[in-house]
Write an enzyme that holds these catalytic residues in place. Structure first.
Site, PDB file in Angstrom:
ATOM      1  N   ASN A 174       0.864  -1.177   0.000  1.00  0.00           N
ATOM      2  CA  ASN A 174       0.000   0.000   0.000  1.00  0.00           C
ATOM      3  C   ASN A 174       0.901   1.227   0.000  1.00  0.00           C
ATOM      4  OD1 ASN A 174      -2.196  -1.754   0.433  1.00  0.00           O
ATOM      5  ND2 ASN A 174      -2.021  -1.563   2.649  1.00  0.00           N
ATOM      6  N   HIS A 185       7.530   5.254   5.265  1.00  0.00           N
ATOM      7  CA  HIS A 185       8.728   4.538   4.813  1.00  0.00           C
ATOM      8  C   HIS A 185       8.333   3.504   3.755  1.00  0.00           C
ATOM      9  CE1 HIS A 185      12.973   3.349   5.875  1.00  0.00           C
ATOM     10  NE2 HIS A 185      12.599   2.316   5.117  1.00  0.00           N
ATOM     11  N   HIS A 187       7.537   0.355   2.154  1.00  0.00           N
ATOM     12  CA  HIS A 187       7.404  -0.985   2.706  1.00  0.00           C
ATOM     13  C   HIS A 187       6.153  -1.654   2.153  1.00  0.00           C
ATOM     14  CE1 HIS A 187       4.472   1.090   5.222  1.00  0.00           C
ATOM     15  NE2 HIS A 187       4.012  -0.086   5.618  1.00  0.00           N
ATOM     16  N   GLN A 189       3.657  -5.563   2.852  1.00  0.00           N
ATOM     17  CA  GLN A 189       3.275  -6.542   3.859  1.00  0.00           C
ATOM     18  C   GLN A 189       3.058  -7.903   3.205  1.00  0.00           C
ATOM     19  OE1 GLN A 189       0.425  -5.098   6.976  1.00  0.00           O
ATOM     20  NE2 GLN A 189       0.211  -3.333   5.610  1.00  0.00           N
TER      21      GLN A 189
END
Length: 381
Positions: A174, A185, A187, A189
């Site tokens: 996302n 930051h 990233h 999942q």
């Protein structure tokens, strides 16, 4: 790629993935932290025949911290983060506020009619920090770094698929506050679900129905039809095809398929792996150019769709043994693919899921897919 596993102060696992085989990871997390307590439950919706998660502990998760308190930045003297090392290439760790967590348990029923069914929200949720650079985005990575992330997704899929109770592995990113991201930051999942997700169940059912009616594989036929039509194709590589689907749900939505159908990242061949970084980075950079410099970082969701693992773990609380259940379709009938889409429909304007979409799951798209594909071709590098 070098893989090094360690533990955070509360017992959660952290795994470093480095480009250099010489990398040494010895930093210790010295934060005073209690053991993680996650109370995840899944409940069955009998009307829609779907499982949903109930996770009260997630209400306390980190929300828009200042940049100098980012939990995904490397640790430094006087400020420890979720990542103890002073630098890293890619780091993966168990989510402190997971949607699914722990070992599987028995499904239970709360009423005599069997309408209220629940089970532990077993599984695992991980955070994948793509780079130590707080100001970067995935599109800023070079091809070597992007390839490393692909290898990380693959390795985590392998590990999570062996976890007790995990039936499907979902790697996703996302990006943007408009999407609902609470950490800026770069990233993503990874979710290890204790059931096959509703979207995948619907896909498998459609694949089975297509095979019964027309023969052949629905994924193969769709990709072949888009390649033949060409008007919605955005990028064609030797091993990948990216196109806006004929019935796109979102204003700008691209599906990326490998030319050779495989069920998951584990089965992806080396030639496709080698080409992926160039194709994917170009797609992300085009998304960033869609709406001009003022909004150069387009909010998006990037989602890998992988086949579920047959029946999940033997300890799975969700019964996947029902005769005719589409989850039991042959894994090689599913097609690994990535779906990339943004909720922005025009500069300064967002596509909200309102009455029709949220209430009835009937999407209304303001941007014709052919126009979206043309625009994505116009902003090529």
């Amino acid at each position: 790629m070098k893989k090094t596993s360690g533990r955070l102060a509360d017992g959660r696992e952290i795994v470093y993935y480095d480009l250099s085989d010489d990398a040494v990871r010895t930093a210790v997390d010295r934060r005073p932290m209690p053991a993680t307590e996650a109370l995840s439950q899944i409940r069955h919706d009998p009307l829609l025949d779907e499982w949903i998660g109930v996770t009260a502990h997630r209400n306390a998760r980190t929300y828009h911290p200042p940049a100098d308190e980012c939990p995904l930045c490397p640790s430094r003297e006087g400020r420890m983060s979720e990542i103890p090392e002073p630098d890293y290439d890619v780091a993966v760790f168990e989510n402190r506020f997971p949607s699914f967590h722990g070992a599987p348990g028995k499904e239970e029923t709360e009423d005599s009619a069997g309408l209220f069914r629940h089970a532990p929200g077993a599984g695992r949720c991980e955070v994948v920090s793509f780079t130590s650079d707080h100001q970067a985005s995935f599109a800023d990575l070079d091809e070597e770094q992007a390839r490393l992330v692909l290898d990380v997704w693959t390795d985590r899929t392998a590990d999570l698929s062996r976890s007790p109770g995990v039936e499907q592995v979902y790697c996703f990113e996302n990006r943007g506050e408009e999407i609902g991201v609470t950490l800026s930051h770069p990233h993503g999942q990874i979710y290890g679900y204790p059931f096959t997700t509703p979207r995948t169940v619907r896909m498998l059912r459609s694949v089975a129905e297509h095979a019964a009616k027309a023969g052949g594989n629905l994924f193969d036929d769709l990709v072949a039809a888009e390649r033949a039509a060409q008007e919605r194709v955005v990028i064609e590589g030797e091993h990948w095809t990216a196109f806006v689907p004929y019935a796109a749900h979102w204003p700008y939505e691209v599906h990326l398929y490998p030319r050779s159908r495989v069920p998951d990242l584990l089965a992806l061949g080396e030639e496709a792996r080698a080409e992926f970084p160039r194709i994917y980075l170009e797609l992300l950079r085009r998304f960033d150019r869609l709406f001009g410099e003022r909004e150069s970082r387009t909010p998006y969701i990037a989602a890998w769709h992988q086949a579920p693992f047959p029946g999940g773990s033997a300890d799975s609380p969700v019964d996947s043994s029902v005769d005719g259940d589409p989850r039991l379709a042959a894994r090689d009938e599913f097609a690994l693919h990535l779906e990339l889409f943004t909720i922005r429909r025009a500069p300064g304007k967002l596509k909200f899921l309102a009455g029709s979409e949220s209430g009835m799951n009937v999407f209304i798209n303001d941007v014709p897919p052919e126009a979206a594909a043309q625009r994505l071709r116009e902003v090529a590098s």
